[in-house]
Design an enzyme around this catalytic site. Structure first.
Site, PDB file in Angstrom:
ATOM      1  N   GLU A 214       0.837  -1.212   0.000  1.00 44.93           N
ATOM      2  CA  GLU A 214       0.000   0.000   0.000  1.00 44.93           C
ATOM      3  C   GLU A 214       0.873   1.264   0.000  1.00 44.93           C
ATOM      4  O   GLU A 214       0.574   2.254  -0.662  1.00 44.93           O
ATOM      5  CB  GLU A 214      -0.921   0.016   1.230  1.00 44.93           C
ATOM      6  CG  GLU A 214      -2.078  -0.971   1.125  1.00 44.93           C
ATOM      7  CD  GLU A 214      -2.783  -1.167   2.451  1.00 44.93           C
ATOM      8  OE1 GLU A 214      -3.963  -0.804   2.548  1.00 44.93           O
ATOM      9  OE2 GLU A 214      -2.126  -1.662   3.396  1.00 44.93           O
TER      10      GLU A 214
ATOM     11  N   LEU B 283      41.465  -2.059   1.520  1.00 47.45           N
ATOM     12  CA  LEU B 283      42.388  -3.106   1.104  1.00 47.45           C
ATOM     13  C   LEU B 283      43.558  -2.541   0.319  1.00 47.45           C
ATOM     14  O   LEU B 283      43.389  -1.599  -0.454  1.00 47.45           O
ATOM     15  CB  LEU B 283      41.638  -4.100   0.210  1.00 47.45           C
ATOM     16  CG  LEU B 283      40.538  -4.910   0.892  1.00 47.45           C
ATOM     17  CD1 LEU B 283      39.629  -5.524  -0.147  1.00 47.45           C
ATOM     18  CD2 LEU B 283      41.147  -5.988   1.771  1.00 47.45           C
TER      19      LEU B 283
ATOM     20  N   GLU C  22      37.095 -13.879  -3.078  1.00 46.85           N
ATOM     21  CA  GLU C  22      35.774 -13.269  -3.238  1.00 46.85           C
ATOM     22  C   GLU C  22      35.785 -12.194  -4.324  1.00 46.85           C
ATOM     23  O   GLU C  22      36.786 -11.509  -4.490  1.00 46.85           O
ATOM     24  CB  GLU C  22      35.371 -12.593  -1.911  1.00 46.85           C
ATOM     25  CG  GLU C  22      35.570 -13.489  -0.717  1.00 46.85           C
ATOM     26  CD  GLU C  22      35.337 -12.792   0.614  1.00 46.85           C
ATOM     27  OE1 GLU C  22      34.935 -11.610   0.622  1.00 46.85           O
ATOM     28  OE2 GLU C  22      35.548 -13.452   1.641  1.00 46.85           O
TER      29      GLU C  22
ATOM     30  N   LYS D  71      35.274  -8.574  -5.718  1.00 45.45           N
ATOM     31  CA  LYS D  71      35.297  -7.270  -5.046  1.00 45.45           C
ATOM     32  C   LYS D  71      34.190  -6.413  -5.664  1.00 45.45           C
ATOM     33  O   LYS D  71      34.298  -5.972  -6.807  1.00 45.45           O
ATOM     34  CB  LYS D  71      36.665  -6.606  -5.216  1.00 45.45           C
ATOM     35  CG  LYS D  71      36.775  -5.310  -4.452  1.00 45.45           C
ATOM     36  CD  LYS D  71      38.210  -4.827  -4.436  1.00 45.45           C
ATOM     37  CE  LYS D  71      38.342  -3.547  -3.660  1.00 45.45           C
ATOM     38  NZ  LYS D  71      37.565  -2.427  -4.227  1.00 45.45           N
TER      39      LYS D  71
ATOM     40  N   ARG E 140      30.956   3.918   5.794  1.00 40.33           N
ATOM     41  CA  ARG E 140      32.353   3.781   6.164  1.00 40.33           C
ATOM     42  C   ARG E 140      32.954   5.127   6.580  1.00 40.33           C
ATOM     43  O   ARG E 140      33.789   5.204   7.459  1.00 40.33           O
ATOM     44  CB  ARG E 140      33.118   3.222   4.963  1.00 40.33           C
ATOM     45  CG  ARG E 140      34.591   3.119   5.180  1.00 40.33           C
ATOM     46  CD  ARG E 140      35.233   2.443   3.979  1.00 40.33           C
ATOM     47  NE  ARG E 140      36.659   2.354   4.177  1.00 40.33           N
ATOM     48  CZ  ARG E 140      37.517   3.286   3.857  1.00 40.33           C
ATOM     49  NH1 ARG E 140      37.084   4.397   3.303  1.00 40.33           N
ATOM     50  NH2 ARG E 140      38.796   3.149   4.068  1.00 40.33           N
TER      51      ARG E 140
ATOM     52  N   LYS F 127      41.637 -13.327   0.999  1.00 41.96           N
ATOM     53  CA  LYS F 127      41.745 -13.100   2.446  1.00 41.96           C
ATOM     54  C   LYS F 127      42.237 -14.370   3.125  1.00 41.96           C
ATOM     55  O   LYS F 127      41.779 -15.463   2.764  1.00 41.96           O
ATOM     56  CB  LYS F 127      40.370 -12.794   3.047  1.00 41.96           C
ATOM     57  CG  LYS F 127      39.656 -11.636   2.457  1.00 41.96           C
ATOM     58  CD  LYS F 127      38.255 -11.526   3.044  1.00 41.96           C
ATOM     59  CE  LYS F 127      37.545 -10.357   2.389  1.00 41.96           C
ATOM     60  NZ  LYS F 127      36.122 -10.318   2.713  1.00 41.96           N
TER      61      LYS F 127
ATOM     62  N   LYS G  95      43.185  -6.146  -8.449  1.00 43.20           N
ATOM     63  CA  LYS G  95      42.310  -5.331  -9.289  1.00 43.20           C
ATOM     64  C   LYS G  95      42.323  -5.827 -10.735  1.00 43.20           C
ATOM     65  O   LYS G  95      43.362  -6.274 -11.234  1.00 43.20           O
ATOM     66  CB  LYS G  95      42.758  -3.858  -9.259  1.00 43.20           C
ATOM     67  CG  LYS G  95      42.712  -3.217  -7.897  1.00 43.20           C
ATOM     68  CD  LYS G  95      41.344  -3.166  -7.283  1.00 43.20           C
ATOM     69  CE  LYS G  95      40.535  -1.980  -7.679  1.00 43.20           C
ATOM     70  NZ  LYS G  95      40.876  -0.724  -7.075  1.00 43.20           N
TER      71      LYS G  95
ATOM     72  N   CYS H 258      59.374  23.800  -6.949  1.00 42.51           N
ATOM     73  CA  CYS H 258      59.449  25.212  -6.590  1.00 42.51           C
ATOM     74  C   CYS H 258      59.756  25.243  -5.099  1.00 42.51           C
ATOM     75  O   CYS H 258      58.979  24.729  -4.293  1.00 42.51           O
ATOM     76  CB  CYS H 258      58.095  25.885  -6.882  1.00 42.51           C
ATOM     77  SG  CYS H 258      57.897  27.459  -6.031  1.00 42.51           S
TER      78      CYS H 258
ATOM     79  N   CYS I 119      54.967  30.683  -1.979  1.00 44.17           N
ATOM     80  CA  CYS I 119      54.335  30.442  -3.286  1.00 44.17           C
ATOM     81  C   CYS I 119      52.835  30.236  -3.076  1.00 44.17           C
ATOM     82  O   CYS I 119      52.403  29.343  -2.347  1.00 44.17           O
ATOM     83  CB  CYS I 119      54.955  29.214  -3.952  1.00 44.17           C
ATOM     84  SG  CYS I 119      54.076  28.696  -5.416  1.00 44.17           S
TER      85      CYS I 119
HETATM   86  S1  IVH Z   1      37.065  -7.030   2.760  1.00 46.39           S
HETATM   87  C1  IVH Z   1      39.802  -4.095   5.704  1.00 46.39           C
HETATM   88  N1  IVH Z   1      35.765  -8.077   0.771  1.00 46.39           N
HETATM   89  O1  IVH Z   1      36.395  -2.872  -1.022  1.00 46.39           O
HETATM   90  C2  IVH Z   1      38.792  -4.084   4.631  1.00 46.39           C
HETATM   91  N2  IVH Z   1      35.942  -5.722   0.842  1.00 46.39           N
HETATM   92  O2  IVH Z   1      39.189  -1.256   0.007  1.00 46.39           O
HETATM   93  C3  IVH Z   1      38.229  -5.440   4.408  1.00 46.39           C
HETATM   94  N3  IVH Z   1      34.788  -4.563  -0.956  1.00 46.39           N
HETATM   95  O3  IVH Z   1      35.923  -0.751   1.646  1.00 46.39           O
HETATM   96  C4  IVH Z   1      37.289  -5.411   3.311  1.00 46.39           C
HETATM   97  N4  IVH Z   1      34.002  -6.357  -1.962  1.00 46.39           N
HETATM   98  O4  IVH Z   1      33.860  -1.872   0.835  1.00 46.39           O
HETATM   99  C5  IVH Z   1      36.189  -6.936   1.333  1.00 46.39           C
HETATM  100  N5  IVH Z   1      34.593  -9.172  -0.894  1.00 46.39           N
HETATM  101  C6  IVH Z   1      35.015  -8.034  -0.343  1.00 46.39           C
HETATM  102  C7  IVH Z   1      34.717  -6.774  -0.890  1.00 46.39           C
HETATM  103  C8  IVH Z   1      35.213  -5.628  -0.261  1.00 46.39           C
HETATM  104  C9  IVH Z   1      34.060  -5.027  -1.978  1.00 46.39           C
HETATM  105  C10 IVH Z   1      35.075  -3.138  -0.692  1.00 46.39           C
HETATM  106  C11 IVH Z   1      34.919  -2.736   0.752  1.00 46.39           C
HETATM  107  C12 IVH Z   1      36.177  -2.009   1.133  1.00 46.39           C
HETATM  108  C13 IVH Z   1      36.902  -1.909  -0.164  1.00 46.39           C
HETATM  109  C14 IVH Z   1      38.347  -2.265   0.057  1.00 46.39           C
END
Ligand code: IVH
Length: 675
Positions: free
Chosen positions: A44, A92, A124, A126, A147, A297, A321, A432, A438
């Protein structure tokens, strides 16, 4: 847009209905969020929103000032309550190739002193979204925070509660009394396109991440609710119970109704780690949401605790990355930028292009050698690259402009203050050296002072600082705290109103209480970045002690981690009267918190400690960090100030000298027992 021609009568009728809808929506919103007692179903409620949106779309000229959809994007987050995270939300470290991953594994094994054991990883995707901390007490969601800067975030509970994926109550009873679930809020790519389609030009978002962030930062949570945000968990902050590994944690989360990623895998050998990267990378475009890499991790949580953090990154995880994105565009102009510490960098002003959802109109050219080697000139078509959060840079010339512009000449003088430019002794950078006069450097210093990692004065953008500088409202960082003098003048400026002025003053006031390491960082002293600021804070503990002692070289030389360049720069800075005066002025306004130690009852608190010889159980780095957490000051040379010398195998001359000076010496085994 063409307005619908309608009779005055109909107009009146629609306005009445819009007013009624607005009232109802805000009432049910309050019942739902504030009192947790909805009296109508979600269905609703959604119908009311839908009707409101339909009328607003059809009759845009009748949209009310207090429409539930008003303020998209402009109701910024200053309004959200600031919350200090119980456990910092850090970020990270990045890897960009397989070698970075080998290095990560090598240094992890070294730190743990695990030459032969295999490490087990949770791998995992990212997700490129927004990091959120969810606090559950007795299985009930009591708070959700962004955050923020990693230490202080914003309370977005009401908005987060509108996300279907996030349970308000855990689904099963086997939960801890207290736990902070961390994860990513995001919009799927399709939902982003649909959303953008429905927004008018100025309100469109440039990518799903920004759209998710914009949706969470709404004051009006009916808007948040109307956006199909998703959540996937990827860790925890504090918890009243311990977990042995990530896999066990994620399995438990699932039973509570917390979503984890289906693509997570537990992997033991390096080859399979590489395979995982390749697999996820090849699936990237098929993922319904944006991912920008993968995360490895250490699965074992006990090992994670041992590895702990370095600066802002955990030692137990790394983000690998995906390769960067490249596009071609035209260089309109080459400019010279003068940095905060005088570094001179050429930048390319570009014909704006979109790279992976971000609009880019500037790219760094790094240095003048590079321009020469690559023969980059104005009006050329170039390839530019953007990888992760780094500043986009020019890779190469793709097409030379037919009528070639002149070669870009290395400047001899600072384009802003005219001083002669010099090459640093051991660096390629042109500089400089007119640090204290400056104009470009002075402005950059103020920009640095208010930036996120420094005093974090929100809403004080670079543009405003430059403008206030031009108007002579601010000449130094400390002038920011006196800005009220110009209240009437600011209120008369274009783009400023009572509301934005008040926000600015509130944000300035909120920044006055600051931790020592942040304050030191904010001064913008050359080489004193985040890590060195922290080293100085752990050593000097208070600003008074820092100011009294750090100006003498001999008080710095023994601090582990500070090299000669850093020391010289700091000593020079602190021995210049105008700098001392500026710090004094800042301290009239700012309250600088002493560095907080974890454990002040320890035997090692405030003691000068030295490690020597090869440690067998933990690595030297782990041992030093443990000692710092216990309040110790780590030094490098044995002298009468040394309190403890902790020795491993083959300790050499330091142990001998310590014994001569009757300093307490401790073997590695004794040290392990003591901690
Ligand atoms: S672990 C100490 N796992 O990436 C930080 N982060 O710079 C531990 N993120 O701010 C984070 N997927 O928001 C983790 N599977 C994943 C993630 C993940 C995305 C983001 C997270 C964090 C940034 C890392």
């Amino acid at each position: 847009m063409k307005e619908n021609k309608i009779s005055k009568e109909l107009e009146k009728k629609i306005t009445v209905e819009l007013k009624d809808l607005s009232k109802k929506i805000s009432k049910h919103n309050e019942l739902y969020h504030k009192y947790d007692k909805p009296i109508i179903s979600d269905y609703e409620f959604d119908k009311l929103i839908e009707r409101n949106n339909y009328l607003e779309k059809k009759y845009p000229h009748l949209i009310l000032d207090y429409s539930p959809n008003k303020n998209i994007g402009s109701d910024t987050l200053e309004k959200f309550k600031k919350i200090k995270h119980k456990e910092p939300m850090l970020s990270l470290g990045n890897a960009f190739n397989d070698n970075d991953i080998y290095e990560f594994i090598k240094r992890t094994k070294k730190y743990l002193n695990y030459p032969n054991q295999n490490l087990i990883f949770s791998c995992e995707p990212k997700i490129d979204g927004l990091s959120i901390n969810l606090t559950y007490e007795y299985g009930k969601l009591i708070r959700a925070c962004t955050r923020g800067d990693g230490y202080i975030g914003e309370d977005v509970t009401d908005n987060i509660k509108t996300i279907n994926d996030i349970p308000i109550n855990f689904k099963s009873k086997n939960y801890p009394d207290f736990i902070e679930i961390r994860g990513e809020v995001f919009l799927e790519k399709n939902d982003f396109l649909i959303l953008n389609n429905s927004l008018n030009e100025q309100k469109k978002f440039s990518n799903p991440r920004n759209a998710a962030a914009g949706s969470i930062r709404q004051l009006n949570n009916t808007i948040t609710k109307s956006r199909p945000l998703k959540f996937i968990a990827h860790g925890i902050g504090g918890s009243s119970v311990k977990f042995s590994n990530i896999k066990q944690l994620y399995d438990k989360m699932e039973t509570w109704g917390i979503i984890t990623n289906n693509y997570n895998e537990i992997i033991e050998d390096i080859e399979s780690l590489k395979e995982y990267y390749k697999k996820i990378n090849s699936l990237r475009s098929k993922f319904p949401y944006d991912i920008d890499g993968i995360v490895y991790k250490i699965n074992d949580i006990e090992l994670q605790n041992r590895l702990s953090f370095v600066g802002k990154n955990p030692r137990w995880a790394i983000a690998y990355k995906f390769k960067s994105l490249k596009v071609t565009t035209k260089i309109l102009k080459i400019d010279i930028q003068v940095g905060r510490t005088g570094s001179i960098t050429p930048v390319a002003r570009l014909e704006p292009v979109n790279i992976g959802g971000v609009n880019v109109s500037n790219a760094t050219l790094h240095n003048f050698d590079e321009i020469n080697q690559k023969d980059i000139r104005e009006k050329d078509i170039v390839e530019i690259e953007r990888a992760g959060d780094v500043i986009p840079h020019v890779l190469k010339v793709i097409e030379k402009n037919k009528k070639r512009e002149k070669k870009f000449l290395v400047p001899k003088n600072c384009p802003v203050c005219g001083s002669k430019l010099l090459h640093d002794k051991d660096e390629a950078v042109l500089r400089c050296n007119n640090y204290y006069n400056c104009e470009a450097q002075l402005i950059e210093k103020i920009i640095h002072f208010v930036s996120k990692k420094a005093l974090n004065i929100e809403g004080f953008a670079e543009k405003q600082i430059r403008f206030f500088w031009k108007l002579k409202f601010i000449k130094n960082a400390s002038d920011i705290f006196l800005i009220k003098k110009y209240e009437s003048k600011i209120l008369n400026l274009d783009g400023w109103g009572e509301k934005s002025y008040k926000n600015l003053i509130d944000n300035i006031n909120n920044s006055k209480k600051v931790d020592l390491q942040r304050f030191l960082f904010s001064l913008g002293i050359r080489y004193i970045g985040e890590i060195n600021s922290l080293t100085l804070a752990t050593h000097f503990l208070s600003i008074e002690n820092f100011l009294r002692n750090a100006k003498n070289k001999k008080n710095l030389e023994d601090i582990d981690g500070l090299g000669p360049k850093v020391i010289n720069s700091l000593v020079e800075y602190l021995n210049i009267k105008s700098n001392q005066d500026e710090i004094k002025k800042l301290l009239n306004f700012c309250e600088v918190n002493n560095y907080k130690k974890i454990n002040t009852k320890s035997k090692f608190n405030n003691k000068f400690v030295i490690f020597t010889g090869k440690l067998l159980v933990m690595s030297r780095e782990e041992a030093k960090n443990k000692a710092i957490l216990l309040g110790a000051k780590i030094s490098t040379s044995v002298n009468t100030k040394t309190d403890y010398l902790i020795y491993g195998e083959k300790p050499g001359s330091k142990l001998k000298k310590a014994k001569e000076l009757k300093i307490k010496t401790i073997s590695e085994n004794e040290w392990i027992k003591m901690i």
